[in-house]
Design a protein around this motif. Structure first.
Motif, short mmCIF file in Angstrom:
data_model
loop_
_atom_site.label_atom_id
_atom_site.label_comp_id
_atom_site.label_asym_id
_atom_site.label_seq_id
_atom_site.Cartn_x
_atom_site.Cartn_y
_atom_site.Cartn_z
N GLU A 174 4.35 -1.65 4.41
CA GLU A 174 3.55 -0.57 3.82
C GLU A 174 4.41 0.35 2.97
N SER A 179 1.76 -2.56 1.07
CA SER A 179 0.78 -3.43 1.71
C SER A 179 -0.31 -2.60 2.38
N HIS A 180 -1.42 -3.26 2.67
CA HIS A 180 -2.43 -2.62 3.51
C HIS A 180 -2.91 -3.64 4.54
N THR A 181 -3.25 -3.15 5.72
CA THR A 181 -3.61 -4.01 6.84
C THR A 181 -5.09 -4.33 6.81
N VAL A 197 -1.86 -8.75 6.85
CA VAL A 197 -1.36 -7.71 5.96
C VAL A 197 -1.40 -8.25 4.54
#
Length: 285
Positions: A174, A179-181, A197
């Motif tokens: 992140e 990144s995003h989950t 992710v």
């Protein structure tokens, strides 16, 4: 293909999921697993025998090592190493969706793979199995029991990591890579048993190390908009420098960072403007 042309070409295609898969096959892959093994030829041959992989690139470095890129379905995988391997081996786990997992399991055994777990139905809707190639890479072969043999969100091949400390890895991606989950499932004790992710148009699957599934620190090649900025963020996020940003002769600006769990991230972006201008002048001469 210019972005405007790509949008026009996709506009009238029927299903949104089909449009997204076609887009993924046309756009550069944000994240590419890089397998590093001594048995490089055997692993390349395995991908061809198993998945009819297309060999896109193969070259030999000054020290005699091999670099190869193959395409499996809509996914690229880099494979490097060989008898002159100067880097420590870094096999990994790859999750591959196939139309018929039972047939592919038998095919893997015939290709010399080690059986790590025969096909079985899973409660999350897949039927999967696990095999290991000559280089120690673990291949989770799966067929979804949904409308398609592969979930819409995933590529044909997805990197799957089992670190000791999933939250630490998610935090790093992140902070360093934006990144995003997409999914995160925890056991009653808080252990993250599975997460997805997303970085750009690619996804990594992550689950806490357990039982026979232990950490396999991996090498990952990542396309970034700004190599220097991504490198700085990765260092700020606790990464250790492998190589500072530098323009490469093959037309990219590269940097390398190792996260706290031993994964190595090679960040690739456009070269500096001065270098690009110089290259154009050289070609004109």
């Amino acid at each position: 293909m210019p972005e405007l042309d790509l949008e026009q070409a996709l506009r009238d295609l029927p299903r949104p999921s089909f449009r997204e898969r076609l887009r993924a096959s046309l756009e550069p892959q944000t994240l590419t697993p890089y397998i590093v093994v001594g048995e490089v030829d055997a692993v390349i041959d395995f991908t061809k025998r198993m998945f009819n992989a297309d060999e896109l690139v193969r070259s030999t470095g000054s020290a005699g090592g091999t670099h190869c890129e193959v395409r499996i379905g809509d996914s690229r995988v880099m494979i490097g190493g060989g008898a002159h391997l100067s880097h420590s081996a870094m096999p990994t786990m790859l999750h591959v969706y196939v139309p018929d997992v039972d047939a592919m399991f038998e095919r893997a055994l015939a290709a010399g793979a080690k059986n790590l777990g025969p096909p079985r139905d899973q409660q999350y809707g897949d039927r999967d199995c696990m095999v290991e190639d000559a280089g120690g890479n673990q291949w989770c072969l799966a067929t979804s029991r949904g409308p398609s043999y592969r979930p819409d969100a995933l590529r044909t091949v997805t990197l799957y990591l089992h670190p000791s400390g999933v939250p630490k890895l998610i935090d790093f991606t992140e902070q360093a890579l934006g990144s995003h989950t997409l999914e995160r499932y925890a056991a009653p004790d808080g252990t993250v048993v599975h997460a997805k992710v997303q970085m750009g148009n690619s996804i990594i699957e992550i689950g806490e190390a357990h039982g026979q599934w232990q950490p396999m620190p991996s090498m990952i090649y990542v396309l970034v908009a700004d190599t220097d900025a991504a490198y700085a963020r990765a260092i700020d996020a606790g990464g250790k420098s492998i190589m500072p940003p530098a323009d490469q002769s093959y037309g990219a600006r590269m940097a390398g960072v190792e996260d706290q769990l031993g994964n190595q991230w090679y960040l690739a972006g456009a070269p500096t403007p001065d270098r690009k201008a110089g290259s154009r002048k050289s070609r004109r001469r």
